[in-house]
Enzyme design. Structure first.
Site, short mmCIF file in Angstrom:
data_model
loop_
_atom_site.label_atom_id
_atom_site.label_comp_id
_atom_site.label_asym_id
_atom_site.label_seq_id
_atom_site.Cartn_x
_atom_site.Cartn_y
_atom_site.Cartn_z
N GLY A 225 0.84 -1.22 0.00
CA GLY A 225 0.00 0.00 0.00
C GLY A 225 0.86 1.24 0.00
N LYS B 16 -2.59 8.87 -7.75
CA LYS B 16 -2.22 8.13 -6.55
C LYS B 16 -0.71 7.87 -6.45
CE LYS B 16 -6.50 5.66 -5.47
NZ LYS B 16 -7.07 4.40 -5.02
N SER C 154 -3.73 -0.77 14.68
CA SER C 154 -4.35 0.51 15.09
C SER C 154 -4.71 0.40 16.57
CB SER C 154 -5.63 0.71 14.27
OG SER C 154 -6.39 1.79 14.78
N LYS D 260 -9.60 -4.16 11.87
CA LYS D 260 -8.22 -4.06 12.35
C LYS D 260 -7.96 -5.12 13.43
CE LYS D 260 -5.69 -1.54 10.85
NZ LYS D 260 -4.93 -1.72 9.59
#
Ligand code: NAP
Length: 348
Positions: free
Chosen positions: A12, A44, A129, A168
């Site tokens: 990513g 992007k 996270s 997550k």
């Protein structure tokens, strides 16, 4: 620990946080293989093409999709360190299973299966996270000292309630499970709170950038709910990933959070820096009003009940001790993010 002649894989690589990881790795003399979904989407990848020019021969781009098995094979070849960051970060979704859980969970599992099949990999750093630590602010009542630490897991989120946090949680759990089944590579996890600060790309579709644009543009002018978040600078989160990947002794989960603030306090930091230039929130909406208007703004009664009016606290001491992480002041983070948004024309 990591041989600088072998590339570091960043999944990513065009994302908001990942772009800083890629840049900092290049600045530190590492070679990087970055995966993106589509190399021809210039909006992007433009900033990554800029880094390729700045660091000739050091950054290679590969196309890969979390849901396609074997997709990361080429990009992982010869890597000792894999930094797995790709995962959808969206709060408003129509189909949580398809848009959040599948890419987060199947993606993590696909990548770690590929790690198992790639004998050079020694370490994986996973971007989890604080959402894998808690789901609702009310979960803080179940902690020993009224503070979230790495020992806690989110047990309150589900496919229906806070699905991003659920994605997550299940993805991080899966990563620890797969890692525990072998001993060749180890896993170090970074658990960032809400990440803010300047973006290296011109995109505004991410939640972090969108939150700042909404604060500045007057979306909360009439008032904000009392919602408390942990905040951290994107460059510090990037540094945490690199330290987690390169410090031999690094281990376990790491809450990365500089400070906790309510939305109103976040607005006050911006007002101190920019005066009345922006339509910042100046008051808090009472909780009963949130029950009335919340559902129209995407906040369920359950969300309001378990989050509005509850202060948050995170213990960041392990990230300082284990990684040696030093946190920027939030006012610096906010100021530089606003400056970048103004320079790029997204905010007047
Ligand atoms: P972002 O800019 O939206 O980055 C998400 C990345 O995941 C993008 O590069 C995206 O690719 C990629 N991705 C999504 N679905 C994919 C798929 N099916 N196949 C391949 N790649 C896919 O968001 P971010 O804030 O940098 O988030 C990066 C990571 O940090 C995520 O794991 C997120 O959960 C975590 N995190 C973020 C925060 C925060 O406050 N920002 C806080 C804690 C944790 P495209 O570029 O093609 O869209």
């Amino acid at each position: 620990m990591i041989n600088k002649e072998t590339p570091v894989l960043v999944t990513g690589g065009s994302g908001y946080i990942a772009s800083w990881v890629v840049q900092q790795l290049l600045e530190q003399g590492y070679k990087v293989n970055a995966t993106v979904r589509n190399k021809s989407k210039i909006a992007k990848v433009d900033h990554l093409l800029g880094l390729q020019k700045k660091f000739p021969g050091k950054l290679a781009l590969y196309e890969a999709d979390l849901l396609k098995e074997g997709s990361f094979k080429e990009s992982m070849k010869g890597c000792e360190l894999v930094i797995h960051m790709a995962s959808p970060f969206k709060v408003n979704v129509k189909d949580a299973q398809k848009e959040l859980i599948d890419p987060a969970l199947k993606g993590t599992s696909n990548i770690l299966k590929q790690v198992n099949d790639t004998p050079t990999v020694k370490r994986v750093v996973l971007t989890s996270s604080v959402a894998a630590i808690y789901g609702d602010a009310a979960d803080i009542e179940g902690t020993k000292n009224g503070v979230f630490t790495e020992e806690y897991w989110n047990t309150s989120s589900s496919l229906k309630h806070q699905p991003y946090s659920y994605s997550k949680t299940v993805a991080e759990k899966e990563a620890w499970k797969i890692q525990g089944e072998q001993s060749r590579w180890d896993l170090v996890v970074i658990n960032p709170s809400f990440v803010m600060g300047p973006s290296l790309s011109n995109r505004t579709d991410g939640e972090s950038t969108d939150f700042m644009i909404q604060l500045l543009s007057g979306s909360f002018k009439t008032g904000v709910p009392y919602l408390s978040f942990g905040f951290v600078d994107v460059r510090d989160v990037a540094a945490a990933h690199i330290l987690a990947g390169t410090k031999e002794s690094a281990s376990g989960r790491h809450i990365t959070c500089a400070v906790s603030k309510t939305m109103l306090e976040a607005g006050a930091i911006l007002r101190k820096e920019f005066g009345n230039k922006y339509k910042l929130p100046s008051r808090e909406l009472p909780k009963f009003l949130m029950y009335l208007v919340g559902p129209f703004a995407g906040f369920s009664w359950k969300f309001v009940s378990n989050n509005v009016g509850i202060p948050m606290s995170f213990d960041n001491s392990y990230s300082k001790k284990d990684l040696g992480l030093v946190y920027r002041d939030l006012s610096e983070t906010f100021k530089e993010q606003v400056d970048q948004l103004v320079e790029s024309g997204h905010v007047k």
